[in-house]
Design a protein around this motif. Structure first.
Motif, PDB file in Angstrom:
ATOM      1  N   ALA A 224      -3.630  -3.825  10.533  1.00 31.42           N
ATOM      2  CA  ALA A 224      -3.822  -3.940  12.099  1.00 31.42           C
ATOM      3  C   ALA A 224      -2.057  -4.692  12.774  1.00 31.42           C
ATOM      4  O   ALA A 224      -1.732  -3.940  13.544  1.00 31.42           O
ATOM      5  CB  ALA A 224      -4.884  -4.136  13.014  1.00 31.42           C
ATOM      6  N   ILE A 225      -2.181  -5.211  12.401  1.00 29.89           N
ATOM      7  CA  ILE A 225      -0.544  -5.824  12.553  1.00 29.89           C
ATOM      8  C   ILE A 225       0.801  -4.964  11.976  1.00 29.89           C
ATOM      9  O   ILE A 225       0.782  -5.412  12.695  1.00 29.89           O
ATOM     10  CB  ILE A 225      -0.813  -7.330  11.219  1.00 29.89           C
ATOM     11  N   LEU A 226       0.526  -4.644  11.209  1.00 28.46           N
ATOM     12  CA  LEU A 226       1.112  -3.552  10.724  1.00 28.46           C
ATOM     13  C   LEU A 226       1.346  -3.077  11.626  1.00 28.46           C
ATOM     14  O   LEU A 226       2.652  -2.469  11.503  1.00 28.46           O
ATOM     15  CB  LEU A 226       0.924  -4.000   8.724  1.00 28.46           C
ATOM     16  N   LEU A 227       0.537  -2.353  11.754  1.00 32.36           N
ATOM     17  CA  LEU A 227       0.332  -0.919  13.507  1.00 32.36           C
ATOM     18  C   LEU A 227       1.471  -1.411  14.833  1.00 32.36           C
ATOM     19  O   LEU A 227       2.890  -0.765  14.914  1.00 32.36           O
ATOM     20  CB  LEU A 227      -0.958  -0.489  14.254  1.00 32.36           C
ATOM     21  N   SER A 228       1.092  -2.747  14.891  1.00 34.85           N
ATOM     22  CA  SER A 228       2.003  -3.150  15.768  1.00 34.85           C
ATOM     23  C   SER A 228       3.049  -3.930  15.516  1.00 34.85           C
ATOM     24  O   SER A 228       4.835  -3.369  16.221  1.00 34.85           O
ATOM     25  CB  SER A 228       1.042  -4.753  16.586  1.00 34.85           C
ATOM     26  N   ALA A 229       3.516  -4.283  14.408  1.00 33.02           N
ATOM     27  CA  ALA A 229       4.782  -4.387  13.466  1.00 33.02           C
ATOM     28  C   ALA A 229       5.852  -3.504  13.530  1.00 33.02           C
ATOM     29  O   ALA A 229       6.603  -3.409  14.260  1.00 33.02           O
ATOM     30  CB  ALA A 229       4.797  -5.321  12.752  1.00 33.02           C
ATOM     31  N   LEU A 230       5.345  -2.393  13.619  1.00 32.13           N
ATOM     32  CA  LEU A 230       5.951  -0.834  13.381  1.00 32.13           C
ATOM     33  C   LEU A 230       6.516  -0.156  14.594  1.00 32.13           C
ATOM     34  O   LEU A 230       7.551  -0.108  15.044  1.00 32.13           O
ATOM     35  CB  LEU A 230       4.816   0.187  12.616  1.00 32.13           C
ATOM     36  N   GLY A 231       5.479   0.096  15.998  1.00 27.36           N
ATOM     37  CA  GLY A 231       5.833  -0.221  17.324  1.00 27.36           C
ATOM     38  C   GLY A 231       6.881  -0.315  17.614  1.00 27.36           C
ATOM     39  O   GLY A 231       7.819  -0.247  18.060  1.00 27.36           O
ATOM     40  N   LYS A 232       7.247  -1.951  17.054  1.00 31.04           N
ATOM     41  CA  LYS A 232       7.429  -3.581  18.197  1.00 31.04           C
ATOM     42  C   LYS A 232       8.781  -3.270  17.513  1.00 31.04           C
ATOM     43  O   LYS A 232      10.561  -2.976  18.354  1.00 31.04           O
ATOM     44  CB  LYS A 232       7.554  -4.559  17.700  1.00 31.04           C
TER      45      LYS A 232
ATOM     46  N   GLN B 279       9.903   0.911  13.247  1.00 26.14           N
ATOM     47  CA  GLN B 279       9.899   1.788  12.507  1.00 26.14           C
ATOM     48  C   GLN B 279       8.736   3.413  11.995  1.00 26.14           C
ATOM     49  O   GLN B 279       8.227   3.448  13.211  1.00 26.14           O
ATOM     50  CB  GLN B 279       8.901   0.728  11.593  1.00 26.14           C
ATOM     51  N   PHE B 280       8.560   3.705  11.120  1.00 25.35           N
ATOM     52  CA  PHE B 280       8.041   5.147  11.168  1.00 25.35           C
ATOM     53  C   PHE B 280       6.327   4.843  11.534  1.00 25.35           C
ATOM     54  O   PHE B 280       6.333   4.299  10.763  1.00 25.35           O
ATOM     55  CB  PHE B 280       8.646   6.054  10.009  1.00 25.35           C
ATOM     56  N   PRO B 281       6.208   5.666  12.451  1.00 22.14           N
ATOM     57  CA  PRO B 281       6.191   6.605  12.918  1.00 22.14           C
ATOM     58  C   PRO B 281       6.543   6.529  14.368  1.00 22.14           C
ATOM     59  O   PRO B 281       6.389   6.915  15.253  1.00 22.14           O
ATOM     60  CB  PRO B 281       4.967   7.534  12.619  1.00 22.14           C
ATOM     61  N   PHE B 282       7.375   5.015  14.304  1.00 24.82           N
ATOM     62  CA  PHE B 282       7.901   5.345  15.732  1.00 24.82           C
ATOM     63  C   PHE B 282       9.276   5.311  16.407  1.00 24.82           C
ATOM     64  O   PHE B 282       9.757   4.215  17.269  1.00 24.82           O
ATOM     65  CB  PHE B 282       6.749   4.308  16.580  1.00 24.82           C
ATOM     66  N   SER B 283      10.039   5.380  15.138  1.00 30.51           N
ATOM     67  CA  SER B 283      11.282   5.353  15.455  1.00 30.51           C
ATOM     68  C   SER B 283      11.758   6.005  16.140  1.00 30.51           C
ATOM     69  O   SER B 283      13.473   5.926  15.897  1.00 30.51           O
ATOM     70  CB  SER B 283      12.289   5.743  13.922  1.00 30.51           C
TER      71      SER B 283
ATOM     72  N   PHE C 100      10.481   1.829   3.243  1.00 34.38           N
ATOM     73  CA  PHE C 100      10.817   2.971   2.738  1.00 34.38           C
ATOM     74  C   PHE C 100      10.870   3.915   3.414  1.00 34.38           C
ATOM     75  O   PHE C 100      12.653   4.515   3.567  1.00 34.38           O
ATOM     76  CB  PHE C 100      10.877   2.726   1.218  1.00 34.38           C
ATOM     77  N   ILE C 101       9.615   4.852   4.034  1.00 40.08           N
ATOM     78  CA  ILE C 101      10.258   5.742   5.040  1.00 40.08           C
ATOM     79  C   ILE C 101      11.349   5.681   6.111  1.00 40.08           C
ATOM     80  O   ILE C 101      12.262   6.665   6.322  1.00 40.08           O
ATOM     81  CB  ILE C 101       8.946   6.796   5.161  1.00 40.08           C
ATOM     82  N   SER C 102      11.331   4.335   6.581  1.00 36.01           N
ATOM     83  CA  SER C 102      11.756   3.906   7.924  1.00 36.01           C
ATOM     84  C   SER C 102      13.582   4.083   7.259  1.00 36.01           C
ATOM     85  O   SER C 102      14.433   4.318   8.028  1.00 36.01           O
ATOM     86  CB  SER C 102      11.402   2.286   8.328  1.00 36.01           C
ATOM     87  N   LEU C 103      13.467   3.631   5.962  1.00 42.49           N
ATOM     88  CA  LEU C 103      14.906   2.918   5.727  1.00 42.49           C
ATOM     89  C   LEU C 103      15.683   4.998   5.375  1.00 42.49           C
ATOM     90  O   LEU C 103      16.703   5.535   6.222  1.00 42.49           O
ATOM     91  CB  LEU C 103      14.783   2.598   4.093  1.00 42.49           C
TER      92      LEU C 103
ATOM     93  N   ALA D 273      20.852   3.318  12.681  1.00 40.33           N
ATOM     94  CA  ALA D 273      21.928   1.841  11.736  1.00 40.33           C
ATOM     95  C   ALA D 273      20.157   0.837  11.330  1.00 40.33           C
ATOM     96  O   ALA D 273      19.813   0.519  10.934  1.00 40.33           O
ATOM     97  CB  ALA D 273      22.303   1.588  10.817  1.00 40.33           C
ATOM     98  N   CYS D 274      20.349   0.736  12.870  1.00 39.05           N
ATOM     99  CA  CYS D 274      18.699  -1.157  13.146  1.00 39.05           C
ATOM    100  C   CYS D 274      17.722  -0.437  11.935  1.00 39.05           C
ATOM    101  O   CYS D 274      16.876  -1.316  11.446  1.00 39.05           O
ATOM    102  CB  CYS D 274      19.109  -1.231  14.607  1.00 39.05           C
ATOM    103  N   VAL D 275      17.344   1.008  12.388  1.00 33.67           N
ATOM    104  CA  VAL D 275      15.977   1.310  11.697  1.00 33.67           C
ATOM    105  C   VAL D 275      15.645   1.438  10.334  1.00 33.67           C
ATOM    106  O   VAL D 275      14.797   0.364   9.392  1.00 33.67           O
ATOM    107  CB  VAL D 275      15.289   2.775  12.480  1.00 33.67           C
ATOM    108  N   ALA D 276      17.049   1.673   9.914  1.00 34.27           N
ATOM    109  CA  ALA D 276      17.809   1.468   8.461  1.00 34.27           C
ATOM    110  C   ALA D 276      16.640   0.287   8.394  1.00 34.27           C
ATOM    111  O   ALA D 276      15.994   0.064   7.126  1.00 34.27           O
ATOM    112  CB  ALA D 276      18.527   2.764   7.669  1.00 34.27           C
ATOM    113  N   GLN D 277      18.086  -0.966   8.738  1.00 30.93           N
ATOM    114  CA  GLN D 277      18.495  -1.736   7.821  1.00 30.93           C
ATOM    115  C   GLN D 277      16.972  -2.856   7.962  1.00 30.93           C
ATOM    116  O   GLN D 277      16.444  -3.350   6.781  1.00 30.93           O
ATOM    117  CB  GLN D 277      19.406  -2.958   8.613  1.00 30.93           C
TER     118      GLN D 277
END
Length: 563
Positions: free
Chosen positions: A220-228, A231-235, A287-290, A310-314
């Motif tokens: 659940a914490i990871l889901l919020s972190a990915l969106g903010k 990161q994939f799948p919100f990139s 890794f997928i976001s990279l 480039a920000c998304v990848a880093q």
């Protein structure tokens, strides 16, 4: 005390600009310069005091609100991670303020930009110093709101407004992760913990006692972190966020806000780090976001889009580093990356001018440095079609259900049948089904006035359900203090009044409804997960509908059509 001054100074500066009668741009610029300098000086004093061990690491204000078993206890942490982010934030805002004085010279929204910029600084300060989920979520919401306002800064065009709304939708959907994580954290560890006093041995013990709950907490914490952190799948949202002014793009999506999700993972690391499966998932998504960020960035036709991906990848690399436990390296990586990207965004207009004068010769043998595989080219140019996937699945399904009373009736019957089967006497779940029906109807409605009516009906049903079911008229009173003024402000008309009405009705931290929602979550959590999950869904849908209704009834009425 100095720590709290550092946290709340940007809010004070934002209110000063809002309430001031300064009309001369030169006066505003001078006051802005002084304000950012004062903030930077106080931050340096705070860091020096902590390094010399003269100031406390934890500041606990004590329960400022206590109602039966519920209490609201603001706790602020000033340890290594918070101090690094506070110092980085104060330094970058100091630079951006000076850059913006010239960049936004004679812009119509000169004062408005700095007002929102200081508010975003306050939100980030709350987020990084929060000692518990309640304060963290308040900062999280303020950062999301200011992001929405900065992206839609140029309100004479429809494109920035709709891009701001799309990004707000992503933020709002991912809020369910942090809400769900807060519930699980309270359920597993209790409410009297802050982020620093989680003993690893206790976490391991709780893993053995609640194995599924601890895994879901990490996810659940990871889901919020990915969106903010886009990161994939919100990139897909990051290039859409670049519609705002270059200075806000630099400080928000190049330097600070893009790392907010990463900071969330660092702050809550004791809760999920001992769980190997969660660490693997964090690494995989990084890794997928990279990969997605690298390939999509190669296909961008504009310099800001390339820097954005480039920000998304880093940041994807940083997620991988966090999963490996390389915390010190992550902090160094984050700081250097933030400064570099802020510089690149600020100089990007000059880079465009340089390439216009000195064009680069095209090479037909390779696709921007990649082998010329057609499928790689298609995926990269289409940005992996992530936005289309969300729009054609979740968006269309919710609109389809919301526009058909028949489908809503079928859904309600199915949910009520499940409720009767699981718990025949659980009336709270059955009432929340009615609230969900109103929210879905509001989401699917094409007429903005109808959408708002259904949303208010959903809110009222939810509040009455939480008040009557738990025999708590205090909940009703606290929620009413936020809802009634919100409805009055909305009906009064005018962009400013409607905006304030939206904030009150959506339960932002400026409204008593924010505490009321926390009370409802506290009470519903005692009745199990299912009613609470419905409440979270209703909360997310209502926020999206109110934001859409607001932009349709205010800014879009005077904006030019799409570019």
């Amino acid at each position: 005390m100095i720590g709290l001054i550092v946290v709340f100074l940007p809010l004070l500066f934002s209110l000063m600009i809002l309430l001031s009668s300064w009309s001369d741009e030169a006066i505003v610029a001078k006051r802005i310069t002084r304000a950012t300098t004062i903030s930077l000086v106080f931050t340096i004093v705070l860091i020096a005091g902590r390094v010399l061990n003269l100031l406390p690491e934890v500041v606990d204000a004590g329960p400022i609100i206590q109602i039966h078993s519920y209490f609201f206890d603001p706790v602020f942490l000033f340890e290594e991670k918070a101090l690094i982010f506070l110092g980085l934030s104060a330094f970058l805002y100091w630079i951006i303020a000076r850059f913006s004085r010239v960049y936004l010279h004679r812009e119509e929204g000169f004062k408005r930009f700095f007002r929102v910029l200081f508010l975003s600084n306050f939100g980030l300060n709350l987020l990084v110093t929060a000692g518990n989920f309640e304060i963290l979520f308040a900062g999280w919401e303020i950062v999301g709101l200011t992001s929405f306002l900065l992206i839609s800064f140029y309100r004479d065009r429809a494109t920035p407004i709709w891009n701001a709304f799309r990004i707000y939708c992503v933020y709002r959907i991912c809020d369910i992760g942090i809400l769900f994580g807060a519930y699980l954290e309270n359920h597993v560890f209790g409410k009297d913990h802050n982020f620093l006093n989680f003993d690893p041995n206790i976490v391991i013990e709780m893993m053995q006692q609640y194995p599924n709950a601890t895994v879901f907490l990490g996810l659940a914490i990871l889901l919020s972190a990915l969106g903010k952190s886009a990161q994939f799948p919100f990139s897909f949202w990051l290039p859409r966020a670049l519609e705002g002014p270059t200075p806000s793009t630099a400080v928000f999506y190049g330097a600070l806000s893009i790392h907010a999700g990463l900071f969330l993972m660092l702050r809550t690391q004791p809760l999920w780090m001992p769980i190997f499966s969660v660490r693997v998932v964090v690494f995989v998504f990084g890794f997928i976001s990279l990969v997605v960020g690298t390939l999509s960035g190669r296909a961008q036709a504009n310099i800001k889009g390339q820097i954005g991906y480039a920000c998304v990848a880093q940041v994807g690399i940083m997620f991988m580093e966090v999963s490996l436990g390389w915390n010190t390296f992550v902090l160094i990586h984050m700081t250097s990356h933030a400064i570099l990207r802020a510089y690149q965004f600020l100089t990007s207009p000059s880079v465009v001018t340089h390439f216009i004068k000195h064009p680069v010769k095209e090479s037909g043998s390779a696709f921007f440095g990649f082998p010329n595989f057609p499928w790689i080219r298609r995926l990269s140019i289409g940005e992996f079609f992530i936005e289309e996937f969300w729009e054609n699945t979740l968006g269309k399904i919710l609109r389809l259900i919301g526009r058909s009373w028949l489908l809503l009736l079928v859904l309600a019957c199915v949910l009520l049948g499940i409720a009767q089967w699981i718990s025949p006497h659980d009336y709270l779940f059955k009432i929340m089904v009615l609230s969900l029906v109103f929210s879905l109807r509001a989401f699917g409605s094409k007429i903005s006035s109808h959408s708002m009516s259904y949303t208010i009906a959903s809110i009222i049903v939810t509040i009455l359900a939480g008040s009557v079911y738990f025999h708590s008229w205090t909940v009703l009173a606290v929620c009413a203090l936020g809802i009634v003024p919100g409805v009055i402000l909305w009906l009064r008309g005018g962009n400013t009044w409607k905006f304030l009405g939206w904030l009150c009705l959506a339960g932002f931290p400026i409204s008593p409804f924010f505490i009321g929602e926390d009370l409802l979550i506290h009470n519903m959590s005692e009745e199990g997960l299912i009613p609470l999950l419905l409440f979270f869904i209703v909360f997310i849908l209502n926020g999206i509908v109110m934001a859409r209704t607001f932009v349709q009834e205010t800014w879009l009425k005077t904006a030019r059509p799409f570019d």
